[in-house]
Scaffold this active site. Structure first.
Site, PDB file in Angstrom:
ATOM      1  N   CYS A 173     -15.080 -14.972  34.995  1.00 52.00           N
ATOM      2  CA  CYS A 173     -15.570 -13.968  34.048  1.00 52.00           C
ATOM      3  C   CYS A 173     -14.571 -13.923  32.904  1.00 52.00           C
ATOM      4  O   CYS A 173     -13.386 -13.650  33.118  1.00 52.00           O
ATOM      5  CB  CYS A 173     -15.662 -12.599  34.732  1.00 52.00           C
ATOM      6  SG  CYS A 173     -16.069 -11.232  33.613  1.00 52.00           S
ATOM      7  N   CYS A 228     -17.841 -17.269  27.442  1.00 53.48           N
ATOM      8  CA  CYS A 228     -18.496 -16.502  28.503  1.00 53.48           C
ATOM      9  C   CYS A 228     -19.209 -17.499  29.395  1.00 53.48           C
ATOM     10  O   CYS A 228     -19.875 -18.413  28.884  1.00 53.48           O
ATOM     11  CB  CYS A 228     -19.484 -15.493  27.920  1.00 53.48           C
ATOM     12  SG  CYS A 228     -20.463 -14.612  29.163  1.00 53.48           S
ATOM     13  N   HIS A 277     -21.778 -17.239  31.079  1.00 53.08           N
ATOM     14  CA  HIS A 277     -23.238 -17.227  30.947  1.00 53.08           C
ATOM     15  C   HIS A 277     -23.699 -18.219  29.863  1.00 53.08           C
ATOM     16  O   HIS A 277     -24.822 -18.722  29.921  1.00 53.08           O
ATOM     17  CB  HIS A 277     -23.731 -15.835  30.545  1.00 53.08           C
ATOM     18  CG  HIS A 277     -23.720 -14.834  31.644  1.00 53.08           C
ATOM     19  ND1 HIS A 277     -22.566 -14.321  32.172  1.00 53.08           N
ATOM     20  CD2 HIS A 277     -24.736 -14.221  32.300  1.00 53.08           C
ATOM     21  CE1 HIS A 277     -22.863 -13.436  33.108  1.00 53.08           C
ATOM     22  NE2 HIS A 277     -24.176 -13.363  33.209  1.00 53.08           N
ATOM     23  N   ASP A 297     -17.888 -13.217  39.222  1.00 59.70           N
ATOM     24  CA  ASP A 297     -18.271 -12.905  37.843  1.00 59.70           C
ATOM     25  C   ASP A 297     -19.054 -11.604  37.879  1.00 59.70           C
ATOM     26  O   ASP A 297     -19.420 -11.108  38.951  1.00 59.70           O
ATOM     27  CB  ASP A 297     -19.111 -14.039  37.262  1.00 59.70           C
ATOM     28  CG  ASP A 297     -19.344 -13.906  35.760  1.00 59.70           C
ATOM     29  OD1 ASP A 297     -18.674 -13.075  35.113  1.00 59.70           O
ATOM     30  OD2 ASP A 297     -20.205 -14.628  35.221  1.00 59.70           O
ATOM     31  N   SER A 298     -19.340 -11.084  36.709  1.00 59.30           N
ATOM     32  CA  SER A 298     -20.117  -9.846  36.634  1.00 59.30           C
ATOM     33  C   SER A 298     -21.595 -10.086  36.929  1.00 59.30           C
ATOM     34  O   SER A 298     -22.334  -9.139  37.182  1.00 59.30           O
ATOM     35  CB  SER A 298     -19.966  -9.217  35.245  1.00 59.30           C
ATOM     36  OG  SER A 298     -20.428 -10.099  34.244  1.00 59.30           O
ATOM     37  N   GLU A 321     -29.529 -13.163  31.658  1.00 60.44           N
ATOM     38  CA  GLU A 321     -29.888 -12.484  32.905  1.00 60.44           C
ATOM     39  C   GLU A 321     -31.396 -12.255  32.989  1.00 60.44           C
ATOM     40  O   GLU A 321     -31.970 -12.215  34.078  1.00 60.44           O
ATOM     41  CB  GLU A 321     -29.154 -11.141  33.001  1.00 60.44           C
ATOM     42  CG  GLU A 321     -27.633 -11.245  33.058  1.00 60.44           C
ATOM     43  CD  GLU A 321     -27.119 -11.702  34.405  1.00 60.44           C
ATOM     44  OE1 GLU A 321     -27.912 -11.740  35.373  1.00 60.44           O
ATOM     45  OE2 GLU A 321     -25.923 -12.014  34.508  1.00 60.44           O
TER      46      GLU A 321
END
Length: 277
Positions: A75, A183, A185, A12-13, A151
């Site tokens: 991702c 997503c 996240h 993933d990013s 993040e």
């Protein structure tokens, strides 16, 4: 699968893809996992398709050099913009199609999709949902601030509550009955999302949906999960990381983690000390 205990590569990013890792460990407890978070180049959601493909291919190449038996593109942006053009030698999955399938199964009439700008702009989730059920209504909302908030570790912060409410307001006003978290996240924001949506809206987590798909394909041949033992381990790589990454990773995986920092410019596999560890 030829190996009774497969090695699964996941990228993933950033840290969000570890929600897929956590789901995979619950479903395939005897599999080992190698994870790459491309944190030096996040967010992918604001990048062009060409750039996302270039970054994603580099991640695939790194994981295949580690000898993975299968690969998950954890991702949503990469799944929407790059998956079909990746050069991958192992079995692989994105998170988009499993998430869309789960949303269609859960929905009554109207699916809302929240995702990064690039994922929304691509229309990939809307197209996938409409292919499965043309009668469903689909509304999308780009949420570019949510990944940075995750993040930053601000999942339960008052600022995050306000941002989520602002993003969801048009979808809720339009009476969605299902919300697809487009997503990886976003499962970290499940609490605030549930509070904002209320009980009338069903949340669909693409990380869980993807883990079910991988389990169906790998579990039937590998025998993983037969004895309920813990996963042999997760090896974590990042292209840039500090204490914040490690803290979030530990929250997601529920145990202490050791990160290996690798060079974003191509010197993959050279461990470096992660600041603050």
């Amino acid at each position: 699968m030829s190996s009774p205990e497969p090695l699964i590569g996941v990228f993933d990013s950033g840290v969000g893809g570890l929600t897929v890792v956590a789901a995979l460990r619950r479903r395939l407890p005897r599999a080992s996992i190698v994870y790459l978070g491309d944190t030096a180049r996040l967010p992918y959601g604001t990048k062009s398709r060409r750039t996302v493909l270039r970054y994603s291919q580099a991640n695939v190449d790194f994981l295949e050099r580690r000898g993975v038996d299968a690969l998950v593109v954890a991702c949503n942006t990469a799944s929407a913009m790059a998956l079909q053009d990746l050069d991958v030698r192992t079995p692989y999955w994105g998170v988009l199609e499993p998430g869309a399938s789960a949303a269609v199964a859960a929905a009554d009439r109207h699916v809302g999709v929240i995702a990064t700008e690039s994922t929304v702009r691509s229309g990939a989730y809307e197209h996938a949902i409409r292919r499965l059920d043309p009668g469903l209504r689909v509304s999308q909302q780009a949420c570019p601030l949510l990944v940075p908030l995750v993040e930053e570790g601000w999942e339960e912060d008052e600022i995050t509550e306000r941002v989520v409410a602002r993003y969801l307001e048009p979808l809720l006003r339009d009476r969605i009955d299902t919300l697809l978290l487009g997503c990886t996240h976003y499962p970290l924001l499940r609490g605030v999302l549930e509070r904002a949506c209320g009980p009338a809206v069903t949340l669909v987590d693409s990380a869980e949906s993807t883990s079910r798909e991988v389990e169906r394909e790998l579990g039937k041949d590998s025998g993983v999960g037969a004895d309920g033992a813990r996963s042999p381990g997760v090896r974590l790589f990042a292209t840039d990381a500090g204490p914040r990454f490690a803290k979030l990773a530990e929250r997601i995986l529920g145990e202490p983690v050791a990160l290996e920092l690798i060079d974003v410019n191509g010197s993959y596999g050279q461990p470096q000390e992660v600041e603050g560890q």
